[in-house]
Design a protein around this motif. Structure first.
Motif, PDB file in Angstrom:
ATOM      1  N   PHE A   1      66.349  45.851  21.063  1.00 31.85           N
ATOM      2  CA  PHE A   1      65.721  44.657  20.569  1.00 31.85           C
ATOM      3  C   PHE A   1      66.970  43.880  21.430  1.00 31.85           C
ATOM      4  CE2 PHE A   1      62.938  46.737  18.208  1.00 31.85           C
ATOM      5  CZ  PHE A   1      62.275  46.273  17.533  1.00 31.85           C
ATOM      6  N   ALA A   2      67.462  42.759  22.668  1.00 33.70           N
ATOM      7  CA  ALA A   2      67.997  42.482  23.526  1.00 33.70           C
ATOM      8  C   ALA A   2      68.573  41.682  22.661  1.00 33.70           C
ATOM      9  CB  ALA A   2      67.659  42.276  24.559  1.00 33.70           C
ATOM     10  N   SER A   3      67.976  40.309  21.474  1.00 31.67           N
ATOM     11  CA  SER A   3      68.997  39.557  20.943  1.00 31.67           C
ATOM     12  C   SER A   3      67.467  38.697  19.812  1.00 31.67           C
ATOM     13  CB  SER A   3      69.045  38.669  21.815  1.00 31.67           C
ATOM     14  OG  SER A   3      69.726  37.318  20.469  1.00 31.67           O
ATOM     15  N   ILE A   4      67.693  39.053  18.923  1.00 27.85           N
ATOM     16  CA  ILE A   4      66.444  38.804  18.203  1.00 27.85           C
ATOM     17  C   ILE A   4      67.280  37.261  16.886  1.00 27.85           C
ATOM     18  CG2 ILE A   4      66.294  41.499  16.705  1.00 27.85           C
ATOM     19  CD1 ILE A   4      68.234  40.665  14.236  1.00 27.85           C
ATOM     20  N   GLY A   5      67.625  36.776  17.641  1.00 29.06           N
ATOM     21  CA  GLY A   5      68.159  35.255  17.522  1.00 29.06           C
ATOM     22  C   GLY A   5      68.557  35.069  15.885  1.00 29.06           C
ATOM     23  N   ASN A   6      68.304  33.741  14.830  1.00 27.70           N
ATOM     24  CA  ASN A   6      68.741  33.614  14.118  1.00 27.70           C
ATOM     25  C   ASN A   6      67.763  33.875  12.684  1.00 27.70           C
ATOM     26  OD1 ASN A   6      70.854  32.646  14.918  1.00 27.70           O
ATOM     27  ND2 ASN A   6      70.550  30.596  15.118  1.00 27.70           N
ATOM     28  N   LEU A   7      68.495  33.973  12.038  1.00 23.55           N
ATOM     29  CA  LEU A   7      67.218  34.045  10.682  1.00 23.55           C
ATOM     30  C   LEU A   7      67.210  32.580   9.689  1.00 23.55           C
ATOM     31  CD1 LEU A   7      65.127  35.707   9.012  1.00 23.55           C
ATOM     32  CD2 LEU A   7      67.097  36.552   6.961  1.00 23.55           C
ATOM     33  N   VAL A   8      68.869  32.471   8.858  1.00 27.04           N
ATOM     34  CA  VAL A   8      68.493  31.357   8.272  1.00 27.04           C
ATOM     35  C   VAL A   8      69.926  30.902   9.089  1.00 27.04           C
ATOM     36  CG1 VAL A   8      69.349  30.148   6.333  1.00 27.04           C
ATOM     37  CG2 VAL A   8      67.351  32.360   6.538  1.00 27.04           C
ATOM     38  N   SER A   9      70.798  29.602   9.137  1.00 27.19           N
ATOM     39  CA  SER A   9      71.843  29.169  10.208  1.00 27.19           C
ATOM     40  C   SER A   9      71.530  27.935   9.787  1.00 27.19           C
ATOM     41  CB  SER A   9      71.962  30.173  11.563  1.00 27.19           C
ATOM     42  OG  SER A   9      71.265  29.487  11.864  1.00 27.19           O
ATOM     43  N   ASN A  10      72.950  26.954   9.999  1.00 21.79           N
ATOM     44  CA  ASN A  10      73.355  25.897  10.088  1.00 21.79           C
ATOM     45  C   ASN A  10      74.758  26.031  11.348  1.00 21.79           C
ATOM     46  OD1 ASN A  10      73.991  23.638  10.501  1.00 21.79           O
ATOM     47  ND2 ASN A  10      74.221  22.693   8.274  1.00 21.79           N
ATOM     48  N   GLN A  11      74.227  25.920  12.739  1.00 23.59           N
ATOM     49  CA  GLN A  11      75.312  25.466  13.165  1.00 23.59           C
ATOM     50  C   GLN A  11      76.207  24.262  13.639  1.00 23.59           C
ATOM     51  OE1 GLN A  11      73.777  29.044  15.297  1.00 23.59           O
ATOM     52  NE2 GLN A  11      74.658  28.914  16.591  1.00 23.59           N
ATOM     53  N   GLY A  12      75.158  23.218  12.844  1.00 18.38           N
ATOM     54  CA  GLY A  12      75.821  21.650  13.637  1.00 18.38           C
ATOM     55  C   GLY A  12      75.094  21.074  14.938  1.00 18.38           C
ATOM     56  N   GLU A  13      74.518  22.073  15.623  1.00 18.04           N
ATOM     57  CA  GLU A  13      73.959  21.439  16.031  1.00 18.04           C
ATOM     58  C   GLU A  13      72.287  22.005  16.506  1.00 18.04           C
ATOM     59  OE1 GLU A  13      74.245  18.642  17.965  1.00 18.04           O
ATOM     60  OE2 GLU A  13      76.377  18.548  17.570  1.00 18.04           O
ATOM     61  N   SER A  14      71.635  21.377  16.614  1.00 18.50           N
ATOM     62  CA  SER A  14      69.916  22.371  17.198  1.00 18.50           C
ATOM     63  C   SER A  14      70.087  22.819  18.119  1.00 18.50           C
ATOM     64  CB  SER A  14      69.330  21.224  16.599  1.00 18.50           C
ATOM     65  OG  SER A  14      68.749  19.941  17.192  1.00 18.50           O
TER      66      SER A  14
END
Length: 243
Positions: free
Chosen positions: A215-228
């Motif tokens: 699974f090369a990259s599974i992305g995010n589950l729950v996050s807030n990185q300040g920018e969409s």
């Protein structure tokens, strides 16, 4: 809490699963002074809330693990342990590479081994023995191979979990090479996170003929990185925007 509420829609899915593992990409404690621009901290209540939401295991080996230096690492490990979470990629006793059992059925054990390819820390915490760290170089790959061979000798199946790559772009060839080596070293599945976007699943045929999903990259589950982030728009930092 906000975290608990965010996980509510996923609880029925989690309840049907044999194992639910989340990457805890933060340090535990109060962020009083930033050592660098992007330092992530979370209160202990965030870890404590996870079991009730159906998450039973966390990987703690990621680039933000040392954001609160040694104290943050130790607070993360002790809080997760008290909450009853299985900790992968970190250990208070200095054996973060040990395979952790994440599912067991019919006398068969599924284990996980997790590590990060880098830390944001620039001080002593970058050399901590409480986190599993292995860069993409030859020395790092040797450490990974030894850990997975160890797991294969004691577990019936092993999941390798890697934190590495570049943010917001498809998974890098260097990390994919590490993933393929992990498969060749005994992993039965390889899961990668850090880019924060999803990359395709690929199947690697190992030297001994096994077909291993990566699974090369599974992305995010729950996050807030300040920018969409949206596919047409490369992420930009708010402070760099023209007003």
């Amino acid at each position: 809490s906000a975290l608990t509420n965010a996980l509510v829609p996923l609880q029925p899915l989690f309840a049907k699963s044999d194992a639910v593992i989340a990457n805890y990409e933060a340090a535990t404690g109060e962020l009083e002074k930033k050592a660098f621009r992007l330092a992530y901290a979370a209160p202990p209540a965030w870890l404590e809330a996870l079991p009730a939401s159906g998450i039973k295991a966390v990987t703690v080996a990621n680039n933000h693990a040392c954001d609160l230096d040694y104290e943050g690492v130790e607070t993360t490990l002790t809080t997760a342990s008290k909450a009853g979470l299985t900790i992968i990629g970190g250990d208070m006793k200095g054996d973060p590479w040990a395979p952790r059992t994440v599912a067991e059925q019919g006398g068969k054990r599924v284990c996980a081994v997790a590590w990060t390819t880098f830390l944001n820390a620039q001080g002593g915490c970058a050399r901590t023995t409480r986190l599993a760290v292995a860069s993409e170089n030859a020395e790092g790959r040797k450490r990974v191979a030894a850990a997975l061979q160890r797991a294969r000798s004691t577990c019936d199946a092993t999941i390798a979990i890697i934190h590495g790559g570049e943010e917001y772009v498809p998974q890098t060839p260097a990390v994919m090479n590490v993933a393929r080596q992990a498969a060749d070293s005994g992993a039965d599945a390889v899961v990668i996170h850090h880019p924060h976007i999803a990359s395709p699943v690929v199947v690697h045929k190992t030297k001994d003929g096994r077909q291993i999903p990566i699974f090369a990259s599974i992305g995010n589950l729950v996050s807030n990185q300040g920018e969409s982030w949206k596919p047409p728009m490369f992420p930009v930092l708010r402070e760099n925007r023209r007003l």
